[in-house]
Design an enzyme around this catalytic site. Structure first.
Site, PDB file in Angstrom:
ATOM      1  CD  GLN A   1      -2.793   1.006   2.514  1.00 32.23           C
ATOM      2  OE1 GLN A   1      -3.619   0.117   2.552  1.00 32.23           O
ATOM      3  NE2 GLN A   1      -2.654   1.882   3.479  1.00 32.23           N
TER       4      GLN A   1
ATOM      5  CB  SER B   1      -0.417   9.300   6.883  1.00 32.95           C
ATOM      6  OG  SER B   1       0.559   8.947   7.821  1.00 32.95           O
TER       7      SER B   1
ATOM      8  N   GLY C   1       6.463  -5.289   4.024  1.00 35.30           N
ATOM      9  CA  GLY C   1       7.259  -6.389   4.578  1.00 35.30           C
ATOM     10  C   GLY C   1       7.072  -7.632   3.721  1.00 35.30           C
TER      11      GLY C   1
ATOM     12  CD  GLN D   1      13.847   0.002  39.766  1.00 34.37           C
ATOM     13  OE1 GLN D   1      14.344   1.126  39.701  1.00 34.37           O
ATOM     14  NE2 GLN D   1      14.260  -0.986  39.009  1.00 34.37           N
TER      15      GLN D   1
ATOM     16  NE  ARG E   1      12.313   4.903  36.398  1.00 37.67           N
ATOM     17  CZ  ARG E   1      13.598   4.510  36.425  1.00 37.67           C
ATOM     18  NH1 ARG E   1      14.244   4.405  37.561  1.00 37.67           N
ATOM     19  NH2 ARG E   1      14.220   4.254  35.299  1.00 37.67           N
TER      20      ARG E   1
ATOM     21  N   GLY F   1      22.650  -0.143  33.947  1.00 40.06           N
ATOM     22  CA  GLY F   1      23.608  -0.376  32.858  1.00 40.06           C
ATOM     23  C   GLY F   1      23.376  -1.693  32.154  1.00 40.06           C
TER      24      GLY F   1
ATOM     25  CD  GLU G   1      -1.666  -2.126   9.418  1.00 38.47           C
ATOM     26  OE1 GLU G   1      -2.672  -1.410   9.210  1.00 38.47           O
ATOM     27  OE2 GLU G   1      -1.194  -2.870   8.561  1.00 38.47           O
TER      28      GLU G   1
ATOM     29  CG  ASP H   1       2.034   9.108  12.726  1.00 39.89           C
ATOM     30  OD1 ASP H   1       3.198   9.034  13.113  1.00 39.89           O
ATOM     31  OD2 ASP H   1       1.217   9.983  13.105  1.00 39.89           O
TER      32      ASP H   1
HETATM   33  C1  LIG Z   1       0.866  -8.414   9.811  1.00 43.00           C
HETATM   34  C2  LIG Z   1       0.369  -8.529  11.154  1.00 43.00           C
HETATM   35  C3  LIG Z   1       0.503  -9.881  11.665  1.00 43.00           C
HETATM   36  C4  LIG Z   1       0.307 -10.153  12.916  1.00 43.00           C
HETATM   37  C5  LIG Z   1      -0.056  -9.082  13.864  1.00 43.00           C
HETATM   38  C6  LIG Z   1       0.424  -9.400  15.163  1.00 43.00           C
HETATM   39  C7  LIG Z   1       1.083  -8.568  15.792  1.00 43.00           C
HETATM   40  C8  LIG Z   1       1.519  -7.311  15.183  1.00 43.00           C
HETATM   41  C9  LIG Z   1       2.936  -7.404  14.992  1.00 43.00           C
HETATM   42  C10 LIG Z   1       3.526  -7.035  13.915  1.00 43.00           C
HETATM   43  C11 LIG Z   1       2.900  -6.351  12.760  1.00 43.00           C
HETATM   44  C12 LIG Z   1       3.720  -6.683  11.623  1.00 43.00           C
HETATM   45  C13 LIG Z   1       3.860  -5.929  10.613  1.00 43.00           C
HETATM   46  C14 LIG Z   1       3.238  -4.631  10.392  1.00 43.00           C
HETATM   47  C15 LIG Z   1       2.972  -4.455   8.955  1.00 43.00           C
HETATM   48  C16 LIG Z   1       2.556  -3.103   8.642  1.00 43.00           C
HETATM   49  C17 LIG Z   1       1.762  -2.888   7.649  1.00 43.00           C
HETATM   50  C18 LIG Z   1       1.333  -1.515   7.252  1.00 43.00           C
HETATM   51  O1  LIG Z   1       1.748  -0.533   7.800  1.00 43.00           O
HETATM   52  S1  LIG Z   1       0.210  -1.453   5.988  1.00 43.00           S
HETATM   53  C19 LIG Z   1      -0.088   0.241   5.684  1.00 43.00           C
HETATM   54  C20 LIG Z   1      -0.918   0.850   6.755  1.00 43.00           C
HETATM   55  N1  LIG Z   1      -1.232   2.201   6.405  1.00 43.00           N
HETATM   56  C21 LIG Z   1      -1.949   2.962   7.156  1.00 43.00           C
HETATM   57  O2  LIG Z   1      -2.375   2.586   8.232  1.00 43.00           O
HETATM   58  C22 LIG Z   1      -2.260   4.311   6.608  1.00 43.00           C
HETATM   59  C23 LIG Z   1      -2.902   5.227   7.612  1.00 43.00           C
HETATM   60  N2  LIG Z   1      -3.925   6.007   6.966  1.00 43.00           N
HETATM   61  C24 LIG Z   1      -5.242   5.628   6.972  1.00 43.00           C
HETATM   62  O3  LIG Z   1      -5.610   4.630   7.535  1.00 43.00           O
HETATM   63  C25 LIG Z   1      -6.246   6.450   6.302  1.00 43.00           C
HETATM   64  O4  LIG Z   1      -5.967   6.885   5.066  1.00 43.00           O
HETATM   65  C26 LIG Z   1      -6.779   7.610   7.119  1.00 43.00           C
HETATM   66  C27 LIG Z   1      -7.645   6.977   8.197  1.00 43.00           C
HETATM   67  C28 LIG Z   1      -5.713   8.450   7.766  1.00 43.00           C
HETATM   68  C29 LIG Z   1      -7.618   8.379   6.121  1.00 43.00           C
HETATM   69  O5  LIG Z   1      -7.878   9.648   6.431  1.00 43.00           O
HETATM   70  P1  LIG Z   1      -8.859  10.521   5.490  1.00 43.00           P
HETATM   71  O6  LIG Z   1      -8.156  10.837   4.240  1.00 43.00           O
HETATM   72  O7  LIG Z   1      -9.375  11.580   6.325  1.00 43.00           O
HETATM   73  O8  LIG Z   1     -10.058   9.596   5.271  1.00 43.00           O
HETATM   74  P2  LIG Z   1     -10.693   8.975   4.020  1.00 43.00           P
HETATM   75  O9  LIG Z   1     -11.205  10.046   3.135  1.00 43.00           O
HETATM   76  O10 LIG Z   1      -9.702   8.034   3.483  1.00 43.00           O
HETATM   77  O11 LIG Z   1     -11.891   8.265   4.766  1.00 43.00           O
HETATM   78  C30 LIG Z   1     -13.066   8.975   5.071  1.00 43.00           C
HETATM   79  C31 LIG Z   1     -13.989   8.225   5.992  1.00 43.00           C
HETATM   80  O12 LIG Z   1     -13.595   6.858   6.172  1.00 43.00           O
HETATM   81  C32 LIG Z   1     -13.376   6.617   7.544  1.00 43.00           C
HETATM   82  N3  LIG Z   1     -12.306   5.621   7.673  1.00 43.00           N
HETATM   83  C33 LIG Z   1     -10.988   5.830   7.476  1.00 43.00           C
HETATM   84  N4  LIG Z   1     -10.344   4.682   7.702  1.00 43.00           N
HETATM   85  C34 LIG Z   1     -11.250   3.759   8.002  1.00 43.00           C
HETATM   86  C35 LIG Z   1     -11.177   2.372   8.323  1.00 43.00           C
HETATM   87  N5  LIG Z   1     -10.009   1.735   8.386  1.00 43.00           N
HETATM   88  N6  LIG Z   1     -12.317   1.718   8.573  1.00 43.00           N
HETATM   89  C36 LIG Z   1     -13.506   2.345   8.556  1.00 43.00           C
HETATM   90  N7  LIG Z   1     -13.647   3.661   8.259  1.00 43.00           N
HETATM   91  C37 LIG Z   1     -12.526   4.356   7.989  1.00 43.00           C
HETATM   92  C38 LIG Z   1     -12.996   7.945   8.091  1.00 43.00           C
HETATM   93  O13 LIG Z   1     -13.234   7.947   9.474  1.00 43.00           O
HETATM   94  C39 LIG Z   1     -13.940   8.825   7.347  1.00 43.00           C
HETATM   95  O14 LIG Z   1     -15.229   8.635   7.924  1.00 43.00           O
HETATM   96  P3  LIG Z   1     -16.307   9.798   7.910  1.00 43.00           P
HETATM   97  O15 LIG Z   1     -16.519  10.180   6.477  1.00 43.00           O
HETATM   98  O16 LIG Z   1     -15.730  10.905   8.725  1.00 43.00           O
HETATM   99  O17 LIG Z   1     -17.493   9.188   8.560  1.00 43.00           O
HETATM  100  C1  FAD Z   2       8.557  -1.466  10.028  1.00 36.29           C
HETATM  101  C2  FAD Z   2       7.509  -0.973   9.087  1.00 36.29           C
HETATM  102  C3  FAD Z   2       6.763  -1.910   8.387  1.00 36.29           C
HETATM  103  C4  FAD Z   2       5.826  -1.484   7.446  1.00 36.29           C
HETATM  104  N1  FAD Z   2       5.144  -2.406   6.725  1.00 36.29           N
HETATM  105  C5  FAD Z   2       4.301  -1.995   5.746  1.00 36.29           C
HETATM  106  C6  FAD Z   2       3.644  -2.955   4.910  1.00 36.29           C
HETATM  107  O1  FAD Z   2       3.788  -4.167   5.077  1.00 36.29           O
HETATM  108  N2  FAD Z   2       2.852  -2.486   3.925  1.00 36.29           N
HETATM  109  C7  FAD Z   2       2.648  -1.172   3.717  1.00 36.29           C
HETATM  110  O2  FAD Z   2       1.919  -0.821   2.797  1.00 36.29           O
HETATM  111  N3  FAD Z   2       3.224  -0.249   4.510  1.00 36.29           N
HETATM  112  C8  FAD Z   2       4.052  -0.620   5.505  1.00 36.29           C
HETATM  113  N4  FAD Z   2       4.666   0.314   6.319  1.00 36.29           N
HETATM  114  C9  FAD Z   2       4.415   1.732   6.092  1.00 36.29           C
HETATM  115  C10 FAD Z   2       3.592   2.364   7.195  1.00 36.29           C
HETATM  116  O3  FAD Z   2       2.276   1.942   7.146  1.00 36.29           O
HETATM  117  C11 FAD Z   2       3.687   3.883   7.080  1.00 36.29           C
HETATM  118  O4  FAD Z   2       5.029   4.254   7.305  1.00 36.29           O
HETATM  119  C12 FAD Z   2       2.752   4.541   8.060  1.00 36.29           C
HETATM  120  O5  FAD Z   2       1.427   4.383   7.663  1.00 36.29           O
HETATM  121  C13 FAD Z   2       3.082   6.027   8.281  1.00 36.29           C
HETATM  122  O6  FAD Z   2       3.029   6.717   7.108  1.00 36.29           O
HETATM  123  P1  FAD Z   2       4.205   7.687   6.626  1.00 36.29           P
HETATM  124  O7  FAD Z   2       5.450   6.894   6.637  1.00 36.29           O
HETATM  125  O8  FAD Z   2       3.719   8.255   5.354  1.00 36.29           O
HETATM  126  O9  FAD Z   2       4.315   8.798   7.711  1.00 36.29           O
HETATM  127  P2  FAD Z   2       3.968  10.331   7.518  1.00 36.29           P
HETATM  128  O10 FAD Z   2       2.509  10.481   7.329  1.00 36.29           O
HETATM  129  O11 FAD Z   2       4.842  10.931   6.495  1.00 36.29           O
HETATM  130  O12 FAD Z   2       4.342  10.862   8.951  1.00 36.29           O
HETATM  131  C14 FAD Z   2       5.400  11.787   9.221  1.00 36.29           C
HETATM  132  C15 FAD Z   2       4.959  12.732  10.352  1.00 36.29           C
HETATM  133  O13 FAD Z   2       3.893  13.536   9.903  1.00 36.29           O
HETATM  134  C16 FAD Z   2       2.813  13.526  10.812  1.00 36.29           C
HETATM  135  N5  FAD Z   2       1.549  13.639  10.074  1.00 36.29           N
HETATM  136  C17 FAD Z   2       1.215  13.078   8.888  1.00 36.29           C
HETATM  137  N6  FAD Z   2      -0.018  13.426   8.532  1.00 36.29           N
HETATM  138  C18 FAD Z   2      -0.507  14.220   9.509  1.00 36.29           C
HETATM  139  C19 FAD Z   2      -1.738  14.887   9.717  1.00 36.29           C
HETATM  140  N7  FAD Z   2      -2.753  14.769   8.873  1.00 36.29           N
HETATM  141  N8  FAD Z   2      -1.882  15.610  10.832  1.00 36.29           N
HETATM  142  C20 FAD Z   2      -0.881  15.703  11.731  1.00 36.29           C
HETATM  143  N9  FAD Z   2       0.308  15.089  11.578  1.00 36.29           N
HETATM  144  C21 FAD Z   2       0.496  14.358  10.478  1.00 36.29           C
HETATM  145  C22 FAD Z   2       2.932  12.182  11.518  1.00 36.29           C
HETATM  146  O14 FAD Z   2       2.346  12.242  12.797  1.00 36.29           O
HETATM  147  C23 FAD Z   2       4.441  12.000  11.590  1.00 36.29           C
HETATM  148  O15 FAD Z   2       4.908  12.658  12.740  1.00 36.29           O
HETATM  149  C24 FAD Z   2       5.599  -0.098   7.259  1.00 36.29           C
HETATM  150  C25 FAD Z   2       6.325   0.838   8.001  1.00 36.29           C
HETATM  151  C26 FAD Z   2       7.268   0.417   8.909  1.00 36.29           C
HETATM  152  C27 FAD Z   2       8.053   1.434   9.687  1.00 36.29           C
END
Ligand SMILES: CC/C=C\C/C=C\C/C=C\C/C=C\CC/C=C/C(=O)SCCNC(=O)CCNC(=O)[C@H](O)C(C)(C)COP(=O)(O)OP(=O)(O)OC[C@H]1O[C@@H](n2cnc3c(N)ncnc32)[C@H](O)[C@@H]1OP(=O)(O)O
Ligand code: FAD
Length: 664
Positions: free
Chosen positions: A137, A144, A177, A330, A333, A401, A424, A426
């Site tokens: 993604q 984000s 990943g 301690q 904390r 340490g 997942e 920020d």
């Molecule tokens: C793999 C795991 C395995 C095991 C797990 C066990 C343990 C964990 C350990 C390890 C994990 C391992 C690996 C981690 C791998 C990582 C993977 C990733 O990072 S994948 C990428 C993830 N990316 C993100 O999370 C991006 C963050 N951004 C967003 O989610 C959205 O874009 C954001 C919510 C910020 C969107 O903002 P905005 O632009 O304002 O909204 P949008 O117009 O898109 O949406 C409008 C509308 O929708 C509502 N909404 C937004 N998100 C959701 C949702 N997820 N579900 C339902 N609704 C949603 C939003 O509230 C808005 O609603 P309204 O119109 O206001 O009603």
């Molecule tokens: C170890 C690791 C594993 C990952 N695995 C995956 C994966 O498997 N698949 C995948 O698709 N992605 C993966 N990601 C990506 C991850 O999901 C993104 O890095 C994450 O969603 C944060 O987005 P960004 O990097 O664009 O941060 P940014 O959005 O650029 O954040 C930078 C700074 O800006 C601030 N900021 C951003 N937007 C706003 C706002 N609207 N208002 C206020 N502050 C804001 C944040 O708080 C932060 O301090 C992984 C990341 C890491 C570190």
């Protein structure tokens, strides 16, 4: 000395049934037996040894992870483990690997966003690991802001295909990943374009590498993004970069549960909300909340055992020094972190229930609880991962340490865990999602729409805006009703204050941006209320085992009173408590620390961690810390010879030069 339990006296002090607490911690007897059996199976298998892994250079580290992940799969097949057992085995192997994303995101994305037909085609291949997938993604320029992703998927009606393309450098997929070196397939999120119109983001199943020789397919450029924070740590994972040059995939590889493109290229939106496209993130955030208690409890277990072993100051007449766990600083904390581990465990259990509930509702086309599920998963993911990452670092400091040594297990645990604050979603961005939900709730209060679930308290807004705490003595802070009202009043008042300030802006979005810091704090207050309430609700259940409930009551009290103390400014500023009542809360907190103290070691024993899983000399079950630290030091490669490599090149000429200078 081997075989001696240096913590035996501590264990004798326990005032509760540790075995029953183990079951409460695990969630059920079934879960306990499962974890106990699988963790021992992993610990006793030399194929899963962790020996020396922090010393390995990246390439060897990664290859070792491939070996372990493949060996884990082999054992899963040989032992005919169920899906539940297999997931536990991967958990206890305790090394981030491509398989986490395959099972944790690739498969759930297909399950959540694929049609029945698509699931039938792809899931059996994925379940047998005949294909390996990741979740692509995030891009170099956008993480984000999912709506801002740039990768395109343009429908070509001539060939009935989508053309996947990376139009700019910033559109390169970046971070997924498992992508860098392993995955054969990915669920790729791209802008769907058909008939010249952009319909926003959708998921597509794209093959990246040949199933024969694993070479990238034509048009695919893929690799690893480079070394990450920490030695070893998350570098076992091949987070990847990916670019597409007009890569063609059949139309039916667009995940079509939420919307479809017909053979003619017509875009059709199903009657399910578009937000379901984000469903995989909701699922993973919920698992991350459950996982927070695993990571925090592990750090706390190490720091608690070591704090009982470590002695500093206070010896008289040659007697023993004081155990550092007996210092109030301690305790102040450490014990709130121990309490937080339990609190996160229970809120994780509850969130799992909420997620199951919303999933069942979605299957029955009831979408009403989706916004709450999104707010809860986003907010609790943010709250628990921030507290856990900070908590692990605090545990490192609590070990002085020795906590800084890799053999304490804490540096690696921190380095592996801390990206949870970013991936997942920020944590600040996620809090702002909760704040939007809260502002919407407040704005609808006069509309007759009754707030339910975790925001039901907003339905009593008039009372919560004017009530005052009736606490008169320290022990009044043990009354659940007094505590819940305090947290409700604080959360409600902070939300209402934000809403009032927002209403002063002509443009709500401008106001939201300007007030973002206050909004994030209101979101934290709301999320803390959820954790406190769920802990208190847990205590209302029937909890068997001598003294178990009493210990949980102590932990619960420490959890909420510590929060109350830490966020005193909120409680005082919103006018719910007086400074006298804040001070009484602190008195009660100190009294609870004293109650917890004799039980501390047994409360961490209840996590039932094997020494293999903890991988920490400081956290050893038997407390035999010093001989083992001493032994481990000699295993360092630097100590393989008395004379260091480089002596002749660097040290000797230096010494000689000084000798010459001295003679002059
Ligand atoms: C793999 C795991 C395995 C095991 C797990 C066990 C343990 C964990 C350990 C390890 C994990 C391992 C690996 C981690 C791998 C990582 C993977 C990733 O990072 S994948 C990428 C993830 N990316 C993100 O999370 C991006 C963050 N951004 C967003 O989610 C959205 O874009 C954001 C919510 C910020 C969107 O903002 P905005 O632009 O304002 O909204 P949008 O117009 O898109 O949406 C409008 C509308 O929708 C509502 N909404 C937004 N998100 C959701 C949702 N997820 N579900 C339902 N609704 C949603 C939003 O509230 C808005 O609603 P309204 O119109 O206001 O009603
Ligand atoms: C170890 C690791 C594993 C990952 N695995 C995956 C994966 O498997 N698949 C995948 O698709 N992605 C993966 N990601 C990506 C991850 O999901 C993104 O890095 C994450 O969603 C944060 O987005 P960004 O990097 O664009 O941060 P940014 O959005 O650029 O954040 C930078 C700074 O800006 C601030 N900021 C951003 N937007 C706003 C706002 N609207 N208002 C206020 N502050 C804001 C944040 O708080 C932060 O301090 C992984 C990341 C890491 C570190």
């Amino acid at each position: 000395m081997e075989g001696v339990d240096y913590l035996a006296d501590e264990r004798k002090k326990a005032e509760f049934d540790v075995n029953e607490m183990k079951i409460v911690w695990a969630g059920s007897r079934h879960n306990f037996e499962l974890s106990d059996r699988i963790s021992k199976l992993v610990a006793n298998d030399p194929g899963f040894s962790k020996e020396g892994r922090t010393m390995l250079p990246r390439k060897e580290l990664f290859k070792n992870t491939l070996r372990k992940a493949t060996y884990a799969w082999k054992r899963i097949i040989e032992l005919r483990l169920s899906e539940e057992e297999a997931a536990k085995l991967r958990h206890f192997v305790d090394e981030p690997a491509f398989t986490d994303l395959h099972w944790g995101m690739f498969i759930p994305a297909i399950k959540g966003q694929g049609t029945d037909e698509q699931q039938k085609k792809w899931l059996p291949l994925a379940y047998k690991m005949q294909i390996i997938g990741c979740y692509a993604q995030t891009e170099l320029g956008h993480g984000s802001n999912v709506q801002g992703l740039e990768t395109t998927a343009t429908f070509d009606p001539q060939t009935d295909e989508f053309v996947i393309h990376s139009p700019t450098l910033t559109s390169s997929k970046w971070w997924p990943g498992g992508l860098g070196k392993v995955s054969t397939h990915a669920v790729v999120y791209a802008r769907l374009i058909t008939n010249g119109k952009d319909y926003g983001i959708n998921g597509f199943i794209v093959q990246l590498r040949s199933l024969e020789d694993h070479k990238p397919l034509p048009g695919v450029t893929v690799g690893d993004i480079g070394l990450k924070f920490g030695n070893g740590a998350y570098n076992t994972m091949d987070n990847g970069v990916l670019r597409f040059d007009h890569v063609r995939i059949p139309r039916d590889q667009m995940l079509m549960r939420v919307s479809q493109v017909t053979r003619e290229g017509k875009y059709v939106q199903s009657d399910v909300p578009r937000q379901l496209l984000y469903g995989t993130m909701v699922y993973v955030r919920q698992t991350i909340v459950s996982d927070a208690s695993n990571a925090l409890s592990r750090a706390v277990c190490i720091a608690t055992r070591y704090s009982a072993v470590r002695r500093q100051f206070g010896s008289q007449n040659g007697g023993q020094e004081i155990q550092v766990i007996d210092y109030k600083t301690q305790q102040n904390r450490l014990f709130p972190l121990l309490a937080s581990a339990y609190a996160f465990r229970f809120v994780g259990e509850w969130l799992k229930w909420l997620y199951t509930d919303v999933t069942q509702r979605l299957q029955a086309n009831d979408f009403s609880t989706l916004p709450e599920a999104h707010a809860c998963t986003a907010g609790l993911k943010s709250l628990t991962t921030t507290a856990t990452a900070d908590g692990i670092e605090e545990c490192r400091k609590l070990c002085g340490g020795h906590g800084y040594l890799c053999s304490s297990g804490l540096p690696e645990l921190f380095a592996v865990y801390v990206p949870a604050c970013t991936y997942e979603g920020d944590n600040t961005v996620l809090l702002l999602q909760v704040a939007r939900f809260l502002m919407k709730t407040v704005s609808q209060l006069g509309s007759g729409k009754k707030p339910v679930g975790t925001i039901a308290y907003m339905g009593r807004i008039e009372h919560l805006m004017q009530c005052r705490s009736d606490v008169k003595q320290a022990k009044d802070w043990l009354k659940p009703s007094a505590v819940v009202e305090a947290f409700e009043a604080r959360a409600a008042r902070m939300s209402v204050a934000c809403a009032q300030n927002l209403s002063k802006f002509d443009n709500p979005e401008e106001g939201f941006a300007e007030l973002a810091a206050d909004l994030a704090e209101a979101a934290v207050a709301h999320c803390q209320l959820i954790v406190v309430s769920k802990f208190i609700e847990k205590l209302q259940q029937d909890i068997p085992g001598e003294g178990v409930k009493q210990q949980l009551e102590v932990l619960c009290g420490i959890y909420y009173l510590f929060l109350l103390h830490k966020h005193q400014g909120d409680f005082l500023g919103t006018g719910y408590i007086t400074s006298k009542q804040a001070s009484l809360a602190n008195d009660q907190l100190r009294a609870l620390y004293s109650q917890l103290r004799p039980n501390a070691i047994s409360l961490v024993d209840a996590f039932n961690y094997t020494d293999h899983f903890l991988d920490s000399i400081l956290g050893r079950y038997d407390g035999n810390v010093y001989p083992k630290l001493y032994e481990a030091a000699w295993k360092d490669p630097l100590n393989q010879s008395d004379i260091a490599d480089g002596f002749h090149e660097y040290i000797r000429p230096l010494l000689k030069q000084q000798l010459r200078t001295a003679r002059l």
